[in-house]
Design a protein around this motif. Structure first.
Motif, PDB file in Angstrom:
ATOM      1  N   ASP A  42     -20.551  10.740  -3.718  1.00 58.48           N
ATOM      2  CA  ASP A  42     -21.604  10.950  -2.723  1.00 58.48           C
ATOM      3  C   ASP A  42     -22.999  10.588  -3.196  1.00 58.48           C
ATOM      4  N   GLY A  43     -23.140   9.966  -4.329  1.00 55.53           N
ATOM      5  CA  GLY A  43     -24.453   9.550  -4.793  1.00 55.53           C
ATOM      6  C   GLY A  43     -25.092  10.485  -5.790  1.00 55.53           C
ATOM      7  N   SER A  44     -24.521  11.666  -6.002  1.00 60.29           N
ATOM      8  CA  SER A  44     -25.104  12.550  -7.001  1.00 60.29           C
ATOM      9  C   SER A  44     -24.712  12.038  -8.383  1.00 60.29           C
ATOM     10  N   THR A  45     -25.704  11.864  -9.209  1.00 61.15           N
ATOM     11  CA  THR A  45     -25.479  11.315 -10.542  1.00 61.15           C
ATOM     12  C   THR A  45     -26.485  11.911 -11.514  1.00 61.15           C
ATOM     13  N   PRO A  46     -26.066  12.169 -12.730  1.00 56.38           N
ATOM     14  CA  PRO A  46     -27.018  12.687 -13.722  1.00 56.38           C
ATOM     15  C   PRO A  46     -27.843  11.599 -14.400  1.00 56.38           C
ATOM     16  N   TYR A  47     -27.601  10.333 -14.082  1.00 58.10           N
ATOM     17  CA  TYR A  47     -28.391   9.269 -14.705  1.00 58.10           C
ATOM     18  C   TYR A  47     -29.848   9.400 -14.278  1.00 58.10           C
ATOM     19  N   ARG A  48     -30.725   9.444 -15.250  1.00 56.65           N
ATOM     20  CA  ARG A  48     -32.158   9.621 -14.977  1.00 56.65           C
ATOM     21  C   ARG A  48     -32.803   8.398 -14.335  1.00 56.65           C
ATOM     22  N   ASP A  49     -32.199   7.239 -14.493  1.00 58.17           N
ATOM     23  CA  ASP A  49     -32.787   6.023 -13.946  1.00 58.17           C
ATOM     24  C   ASP A  49     -32.094   5.562 -12.655  1.00 58.17           C
ATOM     25  N   VAL A  50     -31.410   6.474 -11.988  1.00 60.00           N
ATOM     26  CA  VAL A  50     -30.761   6.161 -10.710  1.00 60.00           C
ATOM     27  C   VAL A  50     -31.313   7.093  -9.641  1.00 60.00           C
ATOM     28  N   PRO A  51     -32.230   6.603  -8.804  1.00 56.43           N
ATOM     29  CA  PRO A  51     -32.737   7.430  -7.714  1.00 56.43           C
ATOM     30  C   PRO A  51     -31.620   7.738  -6.723  1.00 56.43           C
ATOM     31  N   PRO A  52     -31.603   8.918  -6.154  1.00 57.54           N
ATOM     32  CA  PRO A  52     -30.529   9.268  -5.218  1.00 57.54           C
ATOM     33  C   PRO A  52     -30.478   8.374  -3.988  1.00 57.54           C
TER      34      PRO A  52
END
Length: 135
Positions: A76-86
């Motif tokens: 669903d787009g939730s990601t812990p990557y800091r460089d990936v805006p939701p």
């Protein structure tokens, strides 16, 4: 990797103004477009087939194939990557990459989505999908 059949070239440029509809690559482009692995650029008017593929773009191609043929669930787009805006177009793919452990980057904190994809990274991604029984 999934032994999926290729669609034959049909003489169409598929709406891309920068391809030769009779060139060797068109069955691959046609199949990838049909399965949502490849949309093109500039509103689908350019394929840019000679352009280097980024990590985000490769994720889309591999994960859409895995979703169509291997049972991978694109999240669903939730990601812990800091460089990936939701709201990024690739957020769902980044979430799936993290969930399936497809990359080794800075303890899972950064995806570097605009970086060029390296051959070794593609091999590792496919290997990990295979080990998870998704290839």
């Amino acid at each position: 990797a999934y032994q999926s059949p290729l669609f034959p070239s049909d003489g169409s440029d598929l709406g891309f103004n920068d391809v030769n509809p009779y060139d060797w690559y068109m069955p691959y482009v046609r199949t990838a477009k049909f399965y949502n692995m490849f949309d093109g650029y500039n509103g689908g008017r350019e394929a840019r087939l000679e352009q280097t593929v980024t990590r985000a773009e490769m994720l889309k191609m591999v994960l859409e194939a895995a979703s169509n043929f291997g049972g991978v669930n694109i999240m669903d787009g939730s990601t812990p990557y800091r460089d990936v805006p939701p709201t990024a177009w690739y957020a769902d793919y980044a979430g799936a990459a993290y969930t399936y452990g497809l990359f080794d980057d800075s303890n899972g904190q950064y995806l570097h989505p605009d970086s060029p994809m390296q051959r070794g990274e593609v091999a590792l991604m496919l290997y990990r999908l295979d080990v998870a029984g998704l290839l």
